[in-house]
Design an enzyme around this catalytic site. Structure first.
Site, PDB file in Angstrom:
ATOM      1  N   ASP A 143       0.856  -1.189   0.000  1.00 41.70           N
ATOM      2  CA  ASP A 143       0.000   0.000   0.000  1.00 41.70           C
ATOM      3  C   ASP A 143       0.887   1.232   0.000  1.00 41.70           C
ATOM      4  O   ASP A 143       2.115   1.122  -0.125  1.00 41.70           O
ATOM      5  CB  ASP A 143      -0.962  -0.010   1.209  1.00 41.70           C
ATOM      6  CG  ASP A 143      -2.299   0.619   0.855  1.00 41.70           C
ATOM      7  OD1 ASP A 143      -2.311   1.787   0.449  1.00 41.70           O
ATOM      8  OD2 ASP A 143      -3.341  -0.064   0.969  1.00 41.70           O
ATOM      9  N   HIS A 197      -2.872   3.041  -4.656  1.00 48.04           N
ATOM     10  CA  HIS A 197      -2.352   2.595  -3.352  1.00 48.04           C
ATOM     11  C   HIS A 197      -0.942   2.000  -3.498  1.00 48.04           C
ATOM     12  O   HIS A 197      -0.662   0.913  -2.996  1.00 48.04           O
ATOM     13  CB  HIS A 197      -3.292   1.564  -2.718  1.00 48.04           C
ATOM     14  CG  HIS A 197      -4.507   2.177  -2.096  1.00 48.04           C
ATOM     15  ND1 HIS A 197      -4.463   2.952  -0.954  1.00 48.04           N
ATOM     16  CD2 HIS A 197      -5.823   2.140  -2.457  1.00 48.04           C
ATOM     17  CE1 HIS A 197      -5.686   3.360  -0.636  1.00 48.04           C
ATOM     18  NE2 HIS A 197      -6.529   2.891  -1.538  1.00 48.04           N
ATOM     19  N   GLU A 206      -9.962   2.618  -5.235  1.00 46.93           N
ATOM     20  CA  GLU A 206      -9.612   4.007  -4.946  1.00 46.93           C
ATOM     21  C   GLU A 206      -8.440   4.513  -5.805  1.00 46.93           C
ATOM     22  O   GLU A 206      -7.367   4.797  -5.287  1.00 46.93           O
ATOM     23  CB  GLU A 206      -9.285   4.146  -3.452  1.00 46.93           C
ATOM     24  CG  GLU A 206     -10.478   3.775  -2.582  1.00 46.93           C
ATOM     25  CD  GLU A 206     -10.194   3.854  -1.090  1.00 46.93           C
ATOM     26  OE1 GLU A 206     -11.082   4.324  -0.363  1.00 46.93           O
ATOM     27  OE2 GLU A 206      -9.116   3.432  -0.636  1.00 46.93           O
TER      28      GLU A 206
HETATM   29  C1  ACM Z   1     -11.132  -0.475   0.482  1.00 47.52           C
HETATM   30  O1  ACM Z   1     -11.605  -0.379   1.609  1.00 47.52           O
HETATM   31  N1  ACM Z   1     -10.633   0.595  -0.129  1.00 47.52           N
HETATM   32  C2  ACM Z   1     -11.063  -1.745  -0.212  1.00 47.52           C
END
Ligand code: ACM
Ligand code: ZN
Length: 747
Positions: free
Chosen positions: A198, A259, A323
């Site tokens: 991440d 991420h 995201e």
């Molecule tokens: C997430 O909670 N962005 C998978």
């Protein structure tokens, strides 16, 4: 006539006693099996008991676990004794295609666990371990251990029962993860999903790109200290093997295209701008993502995935996909050139191109991808599994496209949510199959996962976040929903706290800081309010005169009686200090209190408030929709019919609705109120239109008041027209809108 012959009398008393005994002779099994029959009597497990397990590996596992749980001292030597034996055997005559199906029978002389597959034997062993009394597990005194006689047949409702651990935001050691593998096995989970990469850390060694762990695993905290950690490939193998021996598959998640700051900090050439970047110490979503215009980015990721596939034997590789801001792609000549060259419409389709290209690569190596529900944007890659986290919509869309899904909606399964918004009860209410899903699409729901995101959680705080709520999800994923019953489940949870303590799990709260229930006595015209606390150390101070409670106010130690309209203010204190936890309850003695209310559409379980009677319980909500008093209806109109029990004179009907557009909560466009004497024919309809602008950021409530002159009626119908979808000006345009209502006051 009155004489009863002795033998029959004896027989009757025997039957009654035995029934009571069998009822006491139980164990708190979690998750609850498909079918359990508790019988009278016990098997006395001792060092003299013969343990007969055909598979060597399961034999070692079984006796070491029994020794650990009981303090008994079984060795690998088998002593046959058909009067005192545990038999664990593969029985192919049981048939069935479900590898996890097992039978467990305990009689006074023989315990038998049977399944057609080792996997089933393993699940059955866990049920056996749970039959060992908690007192024995805690003390581990090892003389004889009483196992209650029973007959159990069992198999899971869902084949994917996972826990997703985020070891990026805060690292968890290999030893800790292995302990969790044992805990997961005990509660019959079969998937450990490791969130390995991440923005805040890269946690897996990749031999071809050593800087991923050398640079990407470390972040500089705000105080200047370095925080980090990663697993070597050797350690990863150790975790995978350990999990495999417990019939748990480890699924790696390698996040892309977003991420990925930790990766870009190590290899900035895979970004749109070229960097430089730092492994971030902040939480959130970041604009710098992998460049989708450079082929070299794809080769980089493919090389990483080659090493990942070599390590993880499972069929699935999770590639994140959630995201992903499109800002960099919109400004990147390479990404724009890619959009043009591939004939893509926009950046959403570029995301889909990215996921499809990686999926094709993995498919060519015999693997399938899993991605968070954003991978639906711009079309799904063949064979992709959708992990639905934003709600259930991702799973529904996937099923329509004949793709499998894993259901992990944040509102029910993110155990990183605090207990105020997701308590044990709400967690338990979750159902992985979306209501209304056509029967032929249900098969696409593989199951679900609990997730623990660790922005707020250090390794030593993981237990307190996961437990006891993980127990609820264990049952949500394993137990047939027909057998689910919260009260009964809760009574088992209470009994397993000793088990958790015995294995060193420091479980947290099961309910919010302050909960209340209230009942109204119509004869005495009084409310009794009962308060329960999420934490034993809390002391409640309260007032009923509207003033804010302080440490000198009355201390709660018995239900509070309310005999006239008043405001009950309740605050939780600990060690003499206010904890910030409080609730305010406004009591109103109106004519519908204690009446009967029938709802046409059910409220959403997330905002069920106090359940069916909330709207006529005489208690009003504050302007905080989270206060546990407002009831929420999601994307539907509201219709409620109040039955007052007999005709009453009615002068006003006042339903109150909440507006909080930032939280997608809108006032109804209009409310129609009508009256009836027989519950069939309604008249005197009054329509109250909304006169408050929809585009209003304030949190406010509106009373939709209907006034009547000298009218008596028994039934009152309230129909509120929802706007159903967030409007065009709203950031969530097109998403379902909420309708929040509390109290329908009748005067
Ligand atoms: C997430 O909670 N962005 C998978
Ligand atoms: Zn780019």
């Amino acid at each position: 006539m009155r004489k009863i012959s002795l033998p029959l009398f004896f027989l009757l008393s025997f039957i009654i006693v035995s029934d009571v005994k069998a009822k006491e002779n139980t164990a708190p099994l979690i998750p609850f099996p498909e079918k359990v029959e508790w019988l009278e009597g016990k098997f006395l497990l001792s060092n003299e008991t013969g343990i007969n397990v055909k598979s060597n590996e399961l034999y070692r596992y079984f006796i070491s676990k029994v020794n650990e749980l009981t303090g008994l001292n079984f060795t690998l030597k088998y002593k046959p004794d058909l009067n005192n034996e545990v038999i664990i055997k593969i029985d192919s005559s049981l048939g069935g295609s479900n590898k996890e199906f097992y039978l467990l029978t305990v009689s006074e002389h023989i315990i038998e666990i049977a399944s057609s597959f080792e996997e089933g034997l393993f699940r059955g062993m866990q049920t056996f371990f749970q039959l060992i009394p908690a007192s024995v597990k805690t003390v581990k005194n090892g003389s004889t251990v009483d196992i209650p006689c029973c007959k159990i047949t069992d198999k899971p409702a869902f084949k994917w029962r996972g826990l997703n651990l985020d070891c990026t935001r805060h690292f968890m050691t290999k030893e800790f993860i292995k302990q969790y593998v044992d805990i997961l096995a005990y509660y019959k989970f079969n998937i450990l999903h490791l969130h390995l990469t991440d923005d805040q850390g890269w946690r897996i060694e990749i031999k071809k790109y050593p800087k991923l762990s050398q640079v990407g695993s470390l972040r500089k905290e705000t105080d200047g200290s370095l925080y980090g950690g990663y697993y070597t490939q050797y350690e990863i193998k150790e975790i995978i093997d350990y999990a495999k021996s417990r019939f748990i598959t480890v699924v790696p998640e390698i996040e892309m295209p977003g991420h990925c700051l930790a990766s870009l900090a190590a290899y900035p050439e895979n970004s749109c701008t070229g960097g430089p970047f730092e492994v971030t110490n902040k939480w959130g979503v970041f604009n710098d993502v992998y460049c989708a215009g450079r082929d070299s980015t794809f080769y980089f990721l493919e090389n990483i995935l080659d090493e990942v596939m070599e390590l993880f034997p499972g069929k699935y590789i999770h590639i994140g996909g959630d995201e992903v801001p499109k800002d960099r792609w919109k400004a990147c000549p390479r990404c724009l050139a890619r959009i043009k060259a591939e004939g893509l419409k926009n950046e959403e389709e570029l995301q889909s191109y990215f996921v499809k290209r990686i999926s094709e690569y993995l498919n060519s190596k015999g693997k399938d991808v899993i991605g968070w529900d954003e991978i639906l944007q711009g079309g799904l890659a063949p064979g992709a599994v959708v992990e639905s986290w934003q709600g259930m919509q991702g799973a529904i869309e996937a099923a329509k496209l004949k793709h499998y899904s894993i259901c992990s909606p944040f509102a029910y399964t993110y155990l990183s949510n605090d207990i105020e918004s997701l308590d044990l009860h709400l967690t338990y209410l979750y159902e992985p199959v979306p209501p209304g899903l056509p029967a032929d699409e249900k098969k696409y729901i593989l199951g679900g996962e609990a997730s623990l995101w660790t922005e707020e959680t250090l390794q030593n705080e993981v237990d307190g976040k996961l437990f006891p709520r993980l127990l609820a999800l264990s049952e949500v994923f394993w137990t047939n929903s027909k057998n689910k019953d919260y009260e009964e489940f809760h009574s088992r949870v209470r009994k397993v706290y000793n088990d958790l303590t015995a294995v060193g799990i420091q479980y947290g709260q099961e309910s919010k800081a302050i909960s209340f229930s209230s009942s109204y006595n119509a004869l005495r015209k009084e409310f009794m309010v009962n308060i329960t606390l999420g934490q034993e150390e809390f002391i409640i101070h309260y007032t009923i005169n509207g003033s804010e409670p302080d440490s000198t106010s009355a201390i709660y130690n018995a239900p509070v009686k309310i005999i006239k309209p008043s405001e009950l203010k309740i605050s939780a204190y600990m060690n003499g200090h206010f904890t910030g936890k409080k609730i305010d309850l406004l009591f109103d003695f109106h004519k519908a209190v204690n009446a009967k209310l029938t709802l046409t559409e059910r409220y959403d379980d997330q905002y069920r408030a106090c359940g069916d009677e909330t709207l006529i319980d005489g208690i009003r909500g504050s302007n905080d929709f989270h206060d546990g008093l407002w009831q929420g209806f999601y994307g539907v109109d509201f219709e409620g019919i109040i039955d007052l029990g007999k005709e009453k004179n009615i002068s006003e009907v006042i339903p109150r609705f909440l507006s909080d557009s930032n939280s997608w909560i809108f006032l109804p466009a209009s409310v129609e109120i009508s009256l009836s004497d027989d519950g069939k024919n309604y008249s005197d309809a009054k329509v109250i239109e909304n006169d408050i602008p929809e585009k209003n950021p304030e949190i406010l409530f509106k009373d939709y008041k209907a006034s009547y002159d000298n009218r008596s009626a028994r039934y009152i119908k309230v129909f509120a027209k929802s706007i159903k979808q967030c409007p065009a000006w709203h950031p969530a345009v097109g998403e379902k809108a909420w309708l929040f209502i509390d109290e329908i006051e009748v005067n």
